[in-house]
Motif scaffolding. Structure first.
Motif, mmCIF file in Angstrom:
data_model
loop_
_atom_site.group_PDB
_atom_site.id
_atom_site.type_symbol
_atom_site.label_atom_id
_atom_site.label_comp_id
_atom_site.label_asym_id
_atom_site.label_seq_id
_atom_site.Cartn_x
_atom_site.Cartn_y
_atom_site.Cartn_z
ATOM 1 N N ASP A 292 0.834 -1.205 0.000
ATOM 2 C CA ASP A 292 0.000 0.000 0.000
ATOM 3 C C ASP A 292 0.868 1.254 0.000
ATOM 4 O O ASP A 292 1.988 1.258 0.524
ATOM 5 C CB ASP A 292 -0.899 0.029 1.238
ATOM 6 N N LEU A 296 -1.781 5.009 3.219
ATOM 7 C CA LEU A 296 -2.687 3.963 3.707
ATOM 8 C C LEU A 296 -1.957 2.922 4.544
ATOM 9 O O LEU A 296 -2.505 1.846 4.815
ATOM 10 C CB LEU A 296 -3.383 3.279 2.519
ATOM 11 N N ARG A 326 -5.150 5.937 -5.624
ATOM 12 C CA ARG A 326 -6.416 5.378 -6.115
ATOM 13 C C ARG A 326 -6.229 4.115 -6.959
ATOM 14 O O ARG A 326 -7.210 3.533 -7.418
ATOM 15 C CB ARG A 326 -7.163 6.432 -6.949
ATOM 16 N N GLN A 328 -5.232 1.108 -6.168
ATOM 17 C CA GLN A 328 -5.445 -0.217 -5.584
ATOM 18 C C GLN A 328 -6.761 -0.372 -4.837
ATOM 19 O O GLN A 328 -7.135 -1.497 -4.484
ATOM 20 C CB GLN A 328 -4.278 -0.536 -4.625
ATOM 21 N N HIS A 329 -7.474 0.728 -4.561
ATOM 22 C CA HIS A 329 -8.661 0.641 -3.707
ATOM 23 C C HIS A 329 -9.773 1.541 -4.247
ATOM 24 O O HIS A 329 -9.506 2.587 -4.844
ATOM 25 C CB HIS A 329 -8.327 1.060 -2.276
ATOM 26 N N ASP A 331 -12.846 4.316 -4.114
ATOM 27 C CA ASP A 331 -12.852 5.634 -3.463
ATOM 28 C C ASP A 331 -13.516 5.620 -2.090
ATOM 29 O O ASP A 331 -13.137 6.403 -1.215
ATOM 30 C CB ASP A 331 -13.543 6.653 -4.369
ATOM 31 N N GLU A 333 -13.300 3.298 0.049
ATOM 32 C CA GLU A 333 -12.433 2.585 0.983
ATOM 33 C C GLU A 333 -11.200 3.383 1.357
ATOM 34 O O GLU A 333 -10.638 3.219 2.449
ATOM 35 C CB GLU A 333 -12.013 1.255 0.345
ATOM 36 N N ILE A 334 -10.774 4.269 0.480
ATOM 37 C CA ILE A 334 -9.516 4.979 0.693
ATOM 38 C C ILE A 334 -9.509 5.789 1.992
ATOM 39 O O ILE A 334 -8.559 5.688 2.779
ATOM 40 C CB ILE A 334 -9.204 5.865 -0.534
ATOM 41 N N LEU A 337 -9.187 3.409 5.030
ATOM 42 C CA LEU A 337 -7.839 2.868 5.177
ATOM 43 C C LEU A 337 -6.865 3.928 5.676
ATOM 44 O O LEU A 337 -5.961 3.639 6.468
ATOM 45 C CB LEU A 337 -7.357 2.302 3.840
#
Length: 588
Positions: A292, A296, A326, A328-329, A331, A333-334, A337
């Protein structure tokens, strides 16, 4: 249900204090604003979560309706954006149509502050921008302009760095801004870095640390007359060839390298009491194997920053719209995390409603506790309390002109900049010997025009012929023909080391082969000087007018050059051997 009685008192108190501040004769009210803890106890969960978000809004005033607000936020004006989302802060950019001239900015600030204290949590806003100076400058003239960090690195003076920050901070605060996302503490050890470069003080971690510490103190030591600083981008964005706005950089520094190269400026900023630290959207696999980005990463934000460096202030993310965070995840969830990792302030999510809903859902699902939210909200409120924002969020627009771009500030800026110009090569060209006609060409319409004007003020007939960062063959031919009609040519380069801009190197080479005196000037990264020879090479680290005036003084011998390279300039033909070493600088 939370009682609104006390909240009404908070709003009234803030308005009364604001009115007193705006009056030329009024006295301060005896009512005191509530403390951070008192405010926190009064907030609903939705209002707490809103305090963790900082975003932009479109419009010249707080009540300006802009279609972009309706499209992005579902309401029409900046004031309505603040009220709808219970925002903790607003950030200004030129593209949001919120930055024009100082008095307008001050009135806009007062307008959104009034919206904040009359709605939601009744808490004044953090109002921020990125006024790093130099390459990243959001508010232009008449605000005082400085050449930026790398120029200060060439000047080597912590006192100059502190004064530049103090002036910048005081002017921002007069316009109603109370947070500056600066200084950049990254150590630029990679000459191919596309996103940091001259935003860094130096490739030397100790020099970068001294100047970072000085700027934190400059921004903050003025208390309620200064602004909060935010050193960036932790754990260090200096050794990358990828721009985190468009991709996810990977930095392969191991623990020893991080401690020696990247850590010193952040440790110095923490010692100086920086109000906030901004995270980087970079992957550091030898420090954290999660994959990550640091924004994060609990290992980076909680383990390294809070536990190892002992940082207790606000951690703010870099923009959550950047591709580096952005990839790997989703919006929603960001922000969850980021909070789990240890962040407090969530800057510019791609979709504000989606981001807020994601955090609220995580609390209701048990992935985040309300106690965890409270810790971050308390840090944000304590920052506002410490900077006097809770006590008085308002400014007096009628006083802005007497505080921004003052003659004293402009004179200080010029003196500081005069100490940064660095001469790297001089084959009996400088100082100039009474030229009658001078051609100023190369990158930058504003820079070539400013320099031509400064040269003309010394007597010669001067002509500006801008050719841009990517001159065409026809533009190069035209500049070479014009050079033949002039006694001296000064050619400005801007990131000519970048392959996309390499035609600038052809321009310098063609001019140098005319046999006429040529002075090449790197007005951003000094690395250009390693790629092509010219009879004279000068580094200004900035294309601003203040830097062009300092350059002119050196060209005509009014001042001896005093700058020393704060980075090493490599020789592309001899990897591992610098063309110009760290600390190099000619003088006379």
């Amino acid at each position: 249900m939370k009682s609104r009685t006390r909240r009404a008192a908070v709003a009234l108190s803030a308005l009364v204090i604001g009115a007193a501040a705006l009056s030329t004769t009024g006295s301060a009210t005896s009512q005191r604003p509530l403390t951070a803890d008192e405010l926190l106890r009064e907030m609903t969960l939705e209002e707490k979560v809103g305090q963790l978000f900082v975003t932009y809004a479109y419009g010249r005033t707080a009540d300006t309706a802009d279609p972009a607000n309706r499209e992005e936020f579902g309401v029409d004006t900046p004031a309505e954006v603040v009220r709808k989302y219970h925002l903790g802060g607003i950030i200004h950019f030129s593209w949001t149509n919120s930055l024009y001239e100082p008095e307008q900015i001050a009135r806009h600030s007062n307008g959104v502050q009034e919206a904040a204290i009359n709605s939601g949590a009744r808490v004044p806003l953090l109002i921020s921008t990125d006024q790093e100076q130099g390459k990243v400058t959001r508010i232009g003239e008449p605000a005082t302009q400085f050449p930026g960090n790398m120029a200060l690195g060439a000047g080597r003076s912590p006192e100059d760095a502190r004064l530049a920050a103090e002036i910048t901070g005081r002017e921002l605060r007069a316009m109603g801004l109370n947070v500056n996302f600066a200084p950049d503490g990254d150590v630029n050890v990679n000459p191919a870095n596309p996103v940091i470069g001259v935003r860094s003080f130096s490739a030397d971690p100790q020099l970068a640390a001294r100047l970072t510490e000085a700027q934190v103190r400059g921004y903050q030591d003025a208390g309620a007359r200064g602004v909060s600083s935010s050193v960036k981008h932790f754990p260090g964005h200096g050794d990358t060839a990828t721009d985190s706005h468009t991709g996810l950089p990977v930095i392969e520094h191991n623990r020893r390298q991080w401690e020696q190269l990247d850590k010193p400026p952040f440790a110095a900023a923490i010692r100086a009491g920086t109000d906030s630290v901004m995270s980087a959207h970079i992957v550091v696999p030898k420090l954290d194997d999660s994959g990550d980005p640091a924004t994060l990463s609990p290992t980076v934000l909680t383990g390294m920053l809070r536990e190892e460096l002992g940082y207790r202030g606000v951690v703010v993310t870099d923009s959550l719209q950047m591709q580096g965070v952005r990839e790997q995840h989703p919006d929603a969830e960001i922000p969850v995390l980021a909070l789990q990792a240890g962040a407090d302030v969530l800057l510019m999510p791609q979709n504000l409603q989606v981001a807020i809903d994601g955090v609220l859902r995580a609390v209701r699902d048990g992935r985040l506790t309300e106690q965890r939210i409270d810790r971050s909200v308390r840090r944000v409120l304590e920052l506002k309390e410490r900077r006097g924002v809770l006590a008085n969020p308002f400014v007096d627009p009628s006083e802005v002109d007497s505080a921004v771009g003052t003659p004293e500030h402009l004179a200080d800026a010029q003196r500081i900049t005069d100490r940064t110009t660095t001469v790297l090569r001089n084959e009996n060209v400088l100082p100039l010997r009474d030229p009658r006609k001078v051609l100023v060409t190369g990158a930058g319409e504003d820079a070539t025009a400013a320099l031509a004007e400064d040269v003309g003020a010394r007597g010669p007939r001067s002509t500006a012929l801008p050719t841009g960062k990517q001159p065409s063959p026809e533009e190069i031919d035209r500049a070479v023909r014009r050079a033949a009609d002039n006694d001296v040519t000064v050619v400005l380069t801007n990131a000519a080391w970048d392959a996309d801009n390499s035609a600038q190197l052809d321009l310098v080479d063609r001019l140098a082969r005319t046999g006429k005196p040529v002075v090449a000037v790197a007005v951003q990264d000094p690395y250009d000087a390693g790629h092509v020879d010219a009879p004279a090479w000068v580094a200004t680290y900035s294309d601003k007018a203040v830097a062009m005036e300092s350059l002119t003084k050196v060209l005509f011998g009014e001042r001896s050059p005093a700058g020393e390279l704060p980075v090493e300039v490599p020789d592309p033909q001899r990897p591992g051997n610098p063309k110009y070493p760290f600390g190099f600088g000619l003088t006379w």
